[in-house]
Design an enzyme around this catalytic site. Structure first.
Site, PDB file in Angstrom:
ATOM      1  N   ASN A 347      44.020   7.019  46.108  1.00 11.50           N
ATOM      2  CA  ASN A 347      43.304   7.984  45.279  1.00 11.50           C
ATOM      3  C   ASN A 347      43.671   9.413  45.702  1.00 11.50           C
ATOM      4  OD1 ASN A 347      41.632   8.883  43.272  1.00 11.50           O
ATOM      5  ND2 ASN A 347      39.760   7.987  44.090  1.00 11.50           N
ATOM      6  N   HIS A 378      30.944   9.505  43.943  1.00 13.85           N
ATOM      7  CA  HIS A 378      31.239   8.146  43.509  1.00 13.85           C
ATOM      8  C   HIS A 378      30.084   7.520  42.734  1.00 13.85           C
ATOM      9  CE1 HIS A 378      34.868   7.998  46.063  1.00 13.85           C
ATOM     10  NE2 HIS A 378      35.213   6.988  45.285  1.00 13.85           N
TER      11      HIS A 378
END
Length: 509
Positions: A347, A378
């Site tokens: 990521n 998140h």
């Protein structure tokens, strides 16, 4: 029942592909997502060929990219896609009204709060524990773009040039974006469904047809000042990435049910399976969860490349690089020999965002602050917070080991190989141990897993972090600057000596 069906349709968007969902036995929202990404891939080729900057104006490219993005979002998420416009419009108003001095703080607060509100509502009101292509996924990327843009405007219009790092100077924005540019950056069809995040300057340079203009000096250094006039074709790279993404999808669909993560907390498994077998199963079960991310991110990268976005200069051998906004490096992840190397290749654009927005700017405990921001971004599942809190202690321990132990193994290739093998195994197990709560989501199952391991990695990492000394970050940065200065002086002395020898030889001749 009718209300539930209506809510489901709104959440999954169009029901046009319902027969495909039934045939493949996959959730409709995931089918819509994959089909929209394939349509975006075809649209990207068309966008590059028929709306090339040499053929049309930036305004047309902005309008088309935005409208296509909003259409794909509506198809996938129904009217929930309006949250993308509300979040973007709200923060743009804040940018205009608050001014460049404080806009970055307000935009971070508002964008992250709006995202968190949507995540909490989706998790605790609608479908707790459902892994689906929910509308908060794109909002996570839009939040990154909004906050990155606000900080880059602040750097370019409110801070002095000498106070910026070299990276901040490249990305600093010197004028306020127009509303069209802002929505195009946030909601373009190449990245609205799965990202990846890119800098605003990189995106605008792509739209206007000059993708390397603000990186010219860096590009010149890398290419040894060789000028290249032709625009490289991304077709080979796109084919490679699409093939890789669908291979990863095939692997995921084939093995994801063979090694369920939930078995790690099964009572019979914990009681009857030997410890070494539990460790191996933990590694395999977490390994099989990664290909779905490889599929999504690699396909998203291919879509951007197909549109002509992502060119990052040339290799030393003259080959074009299309990794400007790549989100992962699969081999580096699977062969990582340290926690840092794994995170640096996983990521990637999110890691860049966290570094630019938090780590580089936080005056106190930047590592802890970065992990906490990452957990908030998140989502609302408690497992995310357990993962990132665990990540803090493992990062500190890994850094301590690397600083104190690694230098002792660098004197011999054999010793270095032994060190790499040991640290590869330790890194992979540490990653799996850390990420289990991220997959299990809830507190109870996550703590059950950690109890079955007697919180061994937590305790061991805390002891290592306390026992092994590591210099504070500001002292490490000073040492790096000092070493860099020493290398520059050494190179200067070597060049001077070389020139003196050449003049002496010429004099004798």
């Amino acid at each position: 029942m009718a209300a539930e069906d209506s809510r489901s349709t709104a959440c999954t968007g169009s029901s046009l592909l319902l027969p495909v969902s039934e045939i493949t036995n996959l959730p409709l929202d995931q089918v819509n997502f994959v089909v929209c990404q394939l349509c975006a891939l075809l649209s990207a080729f068309w966008f590059r060929l028929f709306l090339h900057p040499s053929k049309t104006s930036p305004v047309i490219r902005h309008v088309v990219a935005t409208l296509l993005g909003l259409y794909f979002a509506l198809f996938c998420f129904g009217w929930y896609a309006l949250h993308f416009l509300v979040q973007s419009g709200l923060t743009y108003g804040i940018m205009i009204l608050t001014g460049v001095e404080h806009m970055h703080k307000y935009c971070l607060l508002v964008a992250l709060s709006y995202l968190s509100l949507c995540q909490i509502t989706r998790v605790y009101v609608f479908d707790y524990g459902m892994y689906s292509a929910d509308f908060t996924g794109p909002m996570m990327v839009i939040t990154q773009k909004i906050t990155s843009l606000a900080f880059e405007i602040h750097d370019g219009m409110a801070r002095k040039e000498e106070h910026l790092t070299p990276g901040q100077k490249i990305l600093a924005i010197r004028r306020m974006p127009s509303l069209l540019e802002y929505f195009s950056y946030n909601c373009n069809f190449m990245g609205i469904l799965a990202g990846p995040t890119s800098s605003y300057n990189d995106y605008i340079a792509f739209i206007e047809g000059d993708p390397r203009r603000h990186r010219d000096q860096e590009a010149d250094r890398k290419s040894n000042n060789k000028l290249r006039q032709s625009e490289p074709s991304p077709n080979t790279e796109v084919v490679r990435k699409v093939a890789t993404s669908f291979f990863c999808l095939l692997v995921f669909l084939s093995v994801c049910k063979v090694f369920p993560v939930e078995r790690n907390i099964d009572d019979d498994f914990i009681a009857n399976v030997p410890v070494y077998a539990q460790v191996v199963y933990l590694y395999l079960s977490m390994l099989t969860t990664r290909p779905k991310y490889y599929f999504v991110w690699t396909l998203a990268d291919a879509i951007n490349n197909a549109a002509g976005f992502g060119f990052n200069g040339y290799d030393e051998d003259g080959s074009p690089r299309w990794d400007l906004i790549s989100n992962l490096r699969i081999l580096n992840i699977e062969l990582a020999t340290s926690f840092k190397v794994f995170l640096d290749n996983w990521n990637i654009q999110t890691a860049h965002w966290l570094k630019r927005v938090c780590y580089e700017r936080c005056p106190y405990h930047p590592t802890a602050a970065t992990f906490i921001l990452s957990a908030m971004w998140h989502g609302a599942y408690p497992g995310y917070y357990l993962t990132f809190l665990t990540g803090i202690v493992i990062t500190l321990a890994a850094r301590a080991v690397r600083h104190n132990v690694r230098p002792r193994f660098l004197h011999s290739p054999t010793h270095k190989l032994v060190y790499d093998v040991i640290t590869w195994a330790a890194t992979q197990i540490a990653i799996c141990y850390t990420v289990v709560p991220f997959v299990l989501l809830s507190v109870g199952p996550s703590l059950k897993f950690y109890r079955s391991w007697y919180f061994g990695l937590h305790i061991g990492c805390i002891l290592l972090a306390v026992a092994l000394p590591v210099k504070p970050r500001h002292l490490r940065l000073k040492d790096q600057q000092k070493n860099l200065l020493q290398r520059k002086v050494q190179h200067h002395l070597e060049d001077t000596a070389r020139n003196c020898r050449q003049r002496t030889i010429m004099h004798h001749i």
